[in-house]
Write a protein that holds these residues in place. Structure first.
Motif, PDB file in Angstrom:
ATOM      1  N   GLY A  91       0.807  -1.225   0.000  1.00  0.00           N
ATOM      2  CA  GLY A  91       0.000   0.000   0.000  1.00  0.00           C
ATOM      3  C   GLY A  91       0.838   1.272   0.000  1.00  0.00           C
ATOM      4  O   GLY A  91       0.363   2.324  -0.394  1.00  0.00           O
ATOM      5  N   GLY A  92       2.091   1.179   0.394  1.00  0.00           N
ATOM      6  CA  GLY A  92       2.940   2.361   0.461  1.00  0.00           C
ATOM      7  C   GLY A  92       3.431   2.866  -0.884  1.00  0.00           C
ATOM      8  O   GLY A  92       3.963   3.966  -0.987  1.00  0.00           O
ATOM      9  N   LEU A 137       2.047   0.994  -4.229  1.00  0.00           N
ATOM     10  CA  LEU A 137       1.402   0.381  -5.393  1.00  0.00           C
ATOM     11  C   LEU A 137      -0.118   0.470  -5.392  1.00  0.00           C
ATOM     12  O   LEU A 137      -0.728   0.760  -6.418  1.00  0.00           O
ATOM     13  N   ASN A 138      -0.770   0.180  -4.249  1.00  0.00           N
ATOM     14  CA  ASN A 138      -2.233   0.115  -4.319  1.00  0.00           C
ATOM     15  C   ASN A 138      -2.979   0.861  -3.204  1.00  0.00           C
ATOM     16  O   ASN A 138      -4.120   0.522  -2.890  1.00  0.00           O
ATOM     17  N   HIS A 139      -2.346   1.906  -2.706  1.00  0.00           N
ATOM     18  CA  HIS A 139      -3.064   2.870  -1.853  1.00  0.00           C
ATOM     19  C   HIS A 139      -2.353   4.203  -2.086  1.00  0.00           C
ATOM     20  O   HIS A 139      -2.912   5.089  -2.701  1.00  0.00           O
ATOM     21  N   VAL A 140      -1.068   4.269  -1.699  1.00  0.00           N
ATOM     22  CA  VAL A 140      -0.223   5.313  -2.262  1.00  0.00           C
ATOM     23  C   VAL A 140       0.297   4.793  -3.609  1.00  0.00           C
ATOM     24  O   VAL A 140       0.644   3.621  -3.737  1.00  0.00           O
ATOM     25  N   ILE A 141       0.307   5.670  -4.602  1.00  0.00           N
ATOM     26  CA  ILE A 141       0.863   5.341  -5.915  1.00  0.00           C
ATOM     27  C   ILE A 141       2.143   6.139  -6.102  1.00  0.00           C
ATOM     28  O   ILE A 141       2.116   7.371  -6.128  1.00  0.00           O
ATOM     29  N   SER A 168      -9.726  -1.624  -8.530  1.00  0.00           N
ATOM     30  CA  SER A 168      -9.215  -0.271  -8.673  1.00  0.00           C
ATOM     31  C   SER A 168      -7.699  -0.278  -8.865  1.00  0.00           C
ATOM     32  O   SER A 168      -7.141   0.586  -9.523  1.00  0.00           O
ATOM     33  N   SER A 169      -7.051  -1.298  -8.311  1.00  0.00           N
ATOM     34  CA  SER A 169      -5.599  -1.191  -8.184  1.00  0.00           C
ATOM     35  C   SER A 169      -4.857  -1.420  -9.494  1.00  0.00           C
ATOM     36  O   SER A 169      -3.670  -1.130  -9.579  1.00  0.00           O
TER      37      SER A 169
END
Lengths: 192, 192
Positions: free
Chosen positions: A23-24, A26-30, A59-60
């Motif tokens: 998430g840091g 790829l798939n929350h923070v981009i 979404s990711s």
């Protein structure tokens, strides 16, 4: 080791049950620079392949597919996911995919007019684990009479075997980070 | 008239109930060249503004925010949306947003560690209509002690009034296409 693999080792977190938290970046923070590199890397790996459209799933997959579309210069189509009952009208392709992460069956939906017979489709997604999403996207491409020409994945969990089963059936899959082993206790990751 | 306005006139479809369908280029199919232009245009309109992070909301904001992040050279954070009950653990900010499109209240969720106090945040989204999503994102920014410095919107439905209410409260909003009137019967659209 490539940029994505380095980043996974640095910032990815392994959890029990074969879960990798990214998430840091790829798939929350981009991390947009990393997305940019991935887009270029997919273009390099599929050089010479005719691609008319990129297909991903919300979404990711969207950020990666958008940067890939930027370098392939083709439109990106993202399939919608809905766990609730969808009115099965005539203008939509639908396939089901069970999400092990959320323990729910999602209906994967694409409006028919956006995927034409004969189109050469490159699938891009963030993860390939048990293959449920890829199976649903393949089904939609087949329903449309389009052609799946390749699959670009950011992170493949090789130990779950789906990627190798697809490859054995002749699917061309390029995974930027292919993980063969993960250990939650020691937070170690082994790439193929 | 700019590129997005021209495209809306050409390929957008007005439906009853103030609905504008833009699935052919914005939120189902993604026209990557148009996204690229929008990313550059937001950068131009917010030139000189300090932006540490872009915040958007899944799914349809992600592609636009990714291209904007590409030009701003800052990370993009996308809030997750979930209609089901979310475990309110200590590591997440949550705000509610009622979706008029899907007739459901979504929990809008951001992991706390990805939004830091004092960060200057630019919100990017595809639509601004009744303002529910923007209100939820503003609440999350406030909960984090971060600062909302601007809002970049692709399509604002000006006739619903939310954008002007936010502006009257001092929010800086840049909408690339600001619609003041739509008529489903004649499929006509008037921009401000």
């Amino acid at each position: 080791m490539n940029r994505l693999e380095e980043r996974i080792l640095r910032d990815g977190v392994v959890k029990e049950g074969n879960v990798l938290k990214v998430g840091g970046f790829l798939n929350h923070v981009i991390d947009v620079d990393l997305m940019d590199w991935m887009g270029q890397e997919f273009k390099r790996r599929f050089e010479g392949l005719q691609v008319d459209k990129i297909l991903t799933i919300e979404s990711s997959g969207i950020a990666i597919a958008t940067m890939a579309g930027h370098y392939f210069h083709v439109p990106v189509l993202y399939a919608k996911k809905n766990p609730r009952i969808v009115t099965m009208d005539d203008d939509k392709y639908v396939a089901d995919a069970f999400s092990f992460t959320h323990k729910v069956t999602n209906h994967v939906i694409v409006t028919k007019s956006y995927l034409q017979p004969g189109e050469k489709v490159l699938v891009i997604d963030d993860f390939l684990a048990n293959g449920a999403a890829l199976t649903a996207l393949s089904s939609i491409i087949e329903q449309a009479g389009a052609e799946l020409v390749g699959v670009g994945i950011a992170v493949e969990k090789g130990m779950q075997g789906a990627g190798d089963r697809f490859r054995a059936n002749g699917m061309r899959i390029e995974s930027l980070a292919l993980i063969d082993e993960m250990d939650a206790e020691t937070n170690t990751i082994k790439f193929r």
